[in-house]
Design a protein around this motif. Structure first.
Motif: not given
Length: 592
Positions: A196, A113, A57, A223, A192-193, A218-219, A434, A215
């Protein structure tokens, strides 16, 4: 011609990849009404779970997508960039003349990702929960441990236990290397998945809005926070032999977005071949085709000494230009138009003689003077002990990190070639919150000022990842690719040429004996080179091998089924076709 397996033919859809579970997951999406983008994303996430020695990932993915609604090819760049704090001076201050191959110093923004979700958002039809369901299942419930994964873990188990304890906790359950075929799960990654998915759905609204929210999680969410905290507060021993923390921060992740780009293309014998820009090595394949066009390869018999010699000598020239000129065009001037100019190719083709070259000969596109890196080669023994680099299958059985590949075509004509990589468990310590580790793609930068591939804040490393796409007479025809680091384009071009000049089918071309050279410095730490080398499967005819030795090639015969892990899908008239590599007993093509 004998083939190891049938070439799959049908009209519903095709998926080919480097692991049977990923191909099956992708095909199940097509069977249930999803399109090629939905299938590719589902397969890509499964590969993160079942091939953790080849990608994860925290890695990256470039892709080429044919969209039938717009009738064009788009490059999706999922290659993360160097941290804002990274530059050549930082490494000089640390006493390093090369970027290490493992640890936290060479980490870059994890791009896969974001890219997979952007593909799903723009071209897909399914919600994130549905495409992630297979990956969540295998991470949570377990999957059969590949023999190669078990062996790879065995090579790094002592290092994990003594130096990277968070990796030991994830990959060595009960303190032991999982046996081949054992059920292996990664429950932290599954959580973690799931988080999200939940954060995406909590945003409400359209499918696209929920994907964008995931997204962001994550960013710019949990994450990114975990990545930044781990890199700042963890010091681990890397291939330099010393402990370092990372330069990557949560802000680096927040700054980055995957992007769409136009492909770089070249016409060859009625085909148009599409590759990524020079932030990847893909244009080197196009340069090589331009050289071959000047040398009439079609007159040579596939597998003959003339065939191998001509291909390997043009590869040396194209890859020498890669070393001298390629880099992130957002940060450096890459003279791509001059490199692909037919006049330049004609001049360069005259350098191909009757004997093997042992020189590194970059050209002077547009009259420019080439400059090559001057850094010394670092300690090879330390690098091998740490399991770095990226050959696919080494003759001595050594296991290192590598790459995956996926090709998909659906009944409506959407076609995708994607090459996910990075974030393999040998590369950097697992982030305990994670369940995955980060990409060390930064090792492909040079820690030397003034080069196209010098490490720069926010720049993409000049990666080896290189999916391929080809049109035939202007119509979408072939999506193909392979793992293999510096060998990816060397193997991919052989598949293409075997079909175009040898009249072979997909499976025949994949099964055909392969070869490559290590003539140009490796893109991976410790940046080795073997001038004049020709690594070749021993299924080539003895007289061809003798002829190649007589021409001066440093011929290294290896097992007849050890080079290349190609897969491909095609649209051939009314039929869809697919094929996958038998080497390693892992690649799989499926379709109906």
């Amino acid at each position: 011609m004998f083939t190891t397996r049938p070439e799959i033919t049908g009209d519903i859809g095709m998926v080919a990849s480097t692991h049977w579970l990923a191909s099956s997951a992708g095909m199940s999406v097509l069977e249930r009404g999803g399109n090629a983008a939905d299938a590719a994303v589902a397969a890509g996430f499964v590969l993160q779970v079942v091939e953790p020695h080849l990608n994860g990932p925290g890695g990256e993915v470039p892709a080429l997508v044919w969209d039938p609604s717009t009738a064009d090819v788009t490059v999706l760049c999922g290659q993360g960039v160097a941290p804002q704090a990274a530059n050549a001076g930082v490494f000089a201050d640390l006493g390093l003349d090369l970027v290490p191959g493992t640890g936290l110093l060479p980490t870059v923004v994890p791009g896969s990702f974001g890219a997979w979700l952007l593909m799903l958002e723009r071209w897909g039809t399914w919600p994130l929960r549905d495409v992630l369901e297979p990956a969540v299942h295998y991470a949570e419930q377990g999957h059969p441990m590949l023999e190669r994964v078990s062996h790879a873990l065995g090579t790094v188990a002592e290092m994990f236990t003594s130096r990277w304890p968070t990796s030991a906790a994830t990959w060595l359950p009960g303190g032991a290397v999982p046996a081949p075929d054992a059920r292996f799960a990664n429950p932290v990654l599954a959580r973690t998945y799931k988080r999200l998915i939940e954060e995406g759905e909590a945003a409400g609204g359209s499918r696209e809005r929920q994907i964008a929210a995931a997204r962001d999680a994550w960013y710019r969410g949990f994450v990114a926070e975990a990545v930044g905290e781990f890199c700042a507060n963890t010091e681990v021993v890397d291939t330099s032999g010393r402990a370092h923390s990372g330069l990557l921060t949560a802000d680096d992740l927040a700054r980055w977005e995957p992007t769409f780009e136009k492909p770089v293309t070249l016409d060859y014998h009625g085909y148009t071949v599409c590759k990524t820009g020079p932030w990847g090595q893909g244009p080197a394949l196009l340069q090589q085709l331009a050289l071959l066009d000047e040398l009439d390869l079609a007159a040579a018999e596939p597998g003959s000494a003339d065939w191998v010699h001509t291909i390997i000598e043009t590869a040396k020239l194209a890859m020498a230009d890669r070393e001298a000129w390629y880099g992130d065009p957002n940060h450096v001037d890459v003279p791509l138009a001059d490199l692909l100019d037919p006049t330049y190719a004609a001049t360069r083709a005259k350098l191909v003689g009757t004997d093997a070259s042992y020189e590194l000969r970059p050209g002077s596109p547009g009259g420019r003077t080439p400059r090559l890196p001057g850094a010394r080669a670092a300690d090879v023994a330390a690098a091998v002990a740490a399991g770095v680099g990226e050959p696919t299958l080494t003759p001595d059985g050594e296991v290192r990190g590598d790459t995956c590949h996926i090709d998909v075509v659906d009944r409506n004509g959407m076609m995708i070639s994607a090459t996910p990589s990075g974030g393999w468990f040998q590369s950097s310590p697992t982030i305990p919150a994670l369940g995955f580790c980060l990409s060390t793609r930064g090792q492909m930068f040079w820690a030397e000022d003034g080069l196209p591939a010098t490490i720069r804040p926010g720049a993409r490393p000049r990666t080896t990842l290189t999916p391929s796409f080809a049109l035939r007479e202007g119509k979408p025809w072939l999506a193909f690719g392979t793992p293999g680091g510096d060998y990816q384009d060397q193997w991919s071009i052989q598949l293409f040429l075997a079909i175009v000049h040898g009249g072979m089918g997909l499976q025949q071309a994949i099964d055909f004996p392969m070869f490559h050279t290590d003539h140009v410095r490796s893109s991976f730490y410790p940046r080795e080179a073997v001038p004049g080398s020709l690594v070749i499967e021993d299924r080539h005819a003895p007289d061809a091998l003798a002829d190649l030795r007589a021409r001066g090639h440093d011929v290294q015969e290896v097992d007849g089924w050890s080079l290349g892990r190609l897969s491909a899908v095609a649209r051939d008239g009314e039929w869809l076709r697919a094929a996958a590599n038998p080497r390693g007993s892992q690649g799989y093509a499926v379709g109906r």
